[in-house]
Every structure is written in C-alpha cells, then in structure tokens.
Design a protein around this motif. Structure first.
Motif, mmCIF file in Angstrom:
data_model
loop_
_atom_site.group_PDB
_atom_site.id
_atom_site.type_symbol
_atom_site.label_atom_id
_atom_site.label_comp_id
_atom_site.label_asym_id
_atom_site.label_seq_id
_atom_site.Cartn_x
_atom_site.Cartn_y
_atom_site.Cartn_z
ATOM 1 N N ILE A 150 0.815 -1.209 0.000
ATOM 2 C CA ILE A 150 0.000 0.000 0.000
ATOM 3 C C ILE A 150 0.855 1.267 0.000
ATOM 4 O O ILE A 150 0.471 2.281 -0.591
ATOM 5 C CB ILE A 150 -0.988 -0.032 1.185
ATOM 6 N N SER A 151 2.027 1.218 0.619
ATOM 7 C CA SER A 151 2.923 2.375 0.559
ATOM 8 C C SER A 151 3.334 2.648 -0.886
ATOM 9 O O SER A 151 3.474 3.807 -1.296
ATOM 10 C CB SER A 151 4.168 2.137 1.428
ATOM 11 N N LYS A 152 3.517 1.586 -1.658
ATOM 12 C CA LYS A 152 3.837 1.749 -3.077
ATOM 13 C C LYS A 152 2.638 2.334 -3.825
ATOM 14 O O LYS A 152 2.791 3.212 -4.675
ATOM 15 C CB LYS A 152 4.238 0.402 -3.689
ATOM 16 N N LYS A 153 1.440 1.853 -3.516
ATOM 17 C CA LYS A 153 0.244 2.356 -4.181
ATOM 18 C C LYS A 153 0.036 3.844 -3.903
ATOM 19 O O LYS A 153 -0.423 4.593 -4.766
ATOM 20 C CB LYS A 153 -0.993 1.564 -3.714
ATOM 21 N N LEU A 154 0.388 4.253 -2.688
ATOM 22 C CA LEU A 154 0.224 5.650 -2.313
ATOM 23 C C LEU A 154 1.348 6.527 -2.856
ATOM 24 O O LEU A 154 1.331 7.746 -2.676
ATOM 25 C CB LEU A 154 0.164 5.781 -0.790
ATOM 26 N N GLY A 155 2.324 5.912 -3.500
ATOM 27 C CA GLY A 155 3.422 6.662 -4.101
ATOM 28 C C GLY A 155 4.496 7.077 -3.120
ATOM 29 O O GLY A 155 5.292 7.972 -3.404
ATOM 30 N N TRP A 181 1.502 3.829 11.390
ATOM 31 C CA TRP A 181 1.443 3.547 9.953
ATOM 32 C C TRP A 181 1.204 2.055 9.712
ATOM 33 O O TRP A 181 0.322 1.670 8.948
ATOM 34 C CB TRP A 181 2.731 3.989 9.269
ATOM 35 N N ASN A 182 1.945 1.223 10.398
ATOM 36 C CA ASN A 182 1.766 -0.220 10.244
ATOM 37 C C ASN A 182 0.376 -0.649 10.712
ATOM 38 O O ASN A 182 -0.319 -1.416 10.033
ATOM 39 C CB ASN A 182 2.837 -0.976 11.025
ATOM 40 N N ILE A 183 -0.048 -0.144 11.866
ATOM 41 C CA ILE A 183 -1.353 -0.510 12.423
ATOM 42 C C ILE A 183 -2.480 -0.132 11.465
ATOM 43 O O ILE A 183 -3.365 -0.949 11.153
ATOM 44 C CB ILE A 183 -1.562 0.189 13.782
ATOM 45 N N ASP A 184 -2.444 1.102 10.982
ATOM 46 C CA ASP A 184 -3.512 1.591 10.112
ATOM 47 C C ASP A 184 -3.494 0.931 8.738
ATOM 48 O O ASP A 184 -4.547 0.590 8.189
ATOM 49 C CB ASP A 184 -3.402 3.112 9.946
ATOM 50 N N ILE A 185 -2.303 0.752 8.184
ATOM 51 C CA ILE A 185 -2.206 0.186 6.840
ATOM 52 C C ILE A 185 -2.598 -1.291 6.842
ATOM 53 O O ILE A 185 -3.173 -1.790 5.870
ATOM 54 C CB ILE A 185 -0.788 0.395 6.253
ATOM 55 N N ILE A 186 -2.307 -2.008 7.923
ATOM 56 C CA ILE A 186 -2.774 -3.392 8.037
ATOM 57 C C ILE A 186 -4.300 -3.422 7.999
ATOM 58 O O ILE A 186 -4.917 -4.228 7.279
ATOM 59 C CB ILE A 186 -2.272 -4.045 9.344
#
Length: 220
Positions: A150-155, A181-186
């Motif tokens: 998702i970090s890649k998707k968000l650029g 960041w990890n908690i939310d992105i999971i």
C-alpha cells in the motif's frame, strides 16, 4: 477532474484521513501478555494470518507457560504444536534457539536494541521493530506485506526492499506515526485495499491515492 497519477503524495492529508478513520491509539493484532510471547507470536506470523496465530498461541502459551519451557521444548513436538502456521520446521527451530539465547544471554528479558534483537535466531527487522514499537514504545516502522504494497500504491516508495522502504518511510512520516502507519495500513489492507480486490470506490483515501481507480480531487 481526475488527479494525475504522478501527483506527489500529500503525506499530511493521508495521515489526517487515516487518523480520522482509525484514530491514533496504538493497538496490536496479536494476542500476548509478555514481551517474549509477542516475540514468539510475531515469529509465527511470518506467512501466516494474525487470526491463525492467535488461535495457535491460545493453547501454545498455556502449554509453554514460561520462556524456559520453549527453550527446553522438544523440536518435533513444537513443530506439531505450530504446524498450522506454516513453515513450522524453521519456525520451531528458531523459536527454541531464540528462547535459549534469551534465557542464557539476557536472563529472559527481550532486548530493545535493534542490533541485539536482529541477532536473535529467526528475528528480522520486521519482528524487531514490532517489539520495539509495541513493547518499548520506541518509534519504529514495521514493513510487512500490507505496508510494502500500500505504501507503493500511495506513491511513498518505489522499492520492493523492505529495509529500503523502512528507511524511506522514516524520512517522510513524522515519528509519532511510525508505529501507527503499520497498524492503520494493516487495517486498510484487510478491509478495503485488499490485494487484487481493491475497493477503490469505497476507500477514504481515494482522493489522495495516485493508484486509485477512483481518484478524484476533493469537492468533485
């Protein structure tokens, strides 16, 4: 009007939206009562869901009540106990070796230093940062499959190397959001931005995500 896929990510806005949706409370998806239990749970979570790990550790931590019990565990028996988490041969071997080192070298205490943690058998940077963040509240970026994708998707990164992604995120995210960041992105990756089944139209980040198939500017 659709936004450009090359638009520079608005980090501040992304974090504001994540905070609004998920809050800013630290939470862990793995069940544990002691630092060494979390360490073992994270080791078991490699290539396995947290839900499955929680099912396994519910009985595992009743059978092996102390770190010394894991240190003295029979390899074959432990393999059977954790079989359903996958890769159980290596996991069992590493858990026993890690427990033995914690007992003999650290008197049963899980260290907080990143180099000491990653020197333990079966402990990589992801596991180490999870311990540092959740147990010692040391600002740490945990890069798992959700964070990487998702970090890649968000650029926010173009890399596939978890270590490089970790350092890139540390440069652009404020420290108070490293663990979040990890908690939310999971959470996002399990509910909305599901791999190969992204629900872009339902995503609260669609207005700031350059990879969204439904990316629109606010107010459209």
């Amino acid at each position: 009007m659709k936004s450009s896929a090359k638009t520079k990510p608005d980090i501040k806005r992304i974090l504001e939206l994540l905070d609004k949706e998920y809050g800013t409370e630290f939470r862990c998806f793995l069940n544990y009562k002691t630092p060494w239990q979390l360490l073992i749970a994270v080791m078991l979570s490699a290539q396995c869901t947290d839900a499955r790990v929680n099912i396994v550790t519910k009985d595992l931590f009743k059978k092996y009540k102390k770190l010394e019990d894991f240190a003295a565990a029979d390899l074959k028996e432990l393999e059977e106990d954790i079989h359903s988490t996958g890769f159980y041969h290596n996991k069992a071997k590493n858990i026993i070796a890690c427990a033995q080192e914690l007992v003999t070298k650290y008197k049963g205490k899980v260290p907080s230093d990143i180099d000491e943690l990653t020197a333990l058998p079966g402990v990589g940077r992801k596991t180490a940062n999870c311990i540092r963040g959740n147990i010692y509240k040391i600002p740490s970026v945990v890069v798992d499959t959700h964070v990487k994708r998702i970090s890649k998707k968000l650029g926010l990164t173009q890399s596939d190397d978890p270590v490089k992604i970790e350092y890139e995120l540390m440069e652009i995210l404020p420290e108070d959001h490293w663990i979040l960041w990890n908690i939310d992105i999971i959470t996002l990756g399990r509910t909305i931005c599901v791999a190969n089944h992204e629900k872009c139209g339902e995503c609260f980040l669609k207005g700031v995500c350059p990879s969204s198939r439904s990316t629109y500017t606010e107010g459209e």
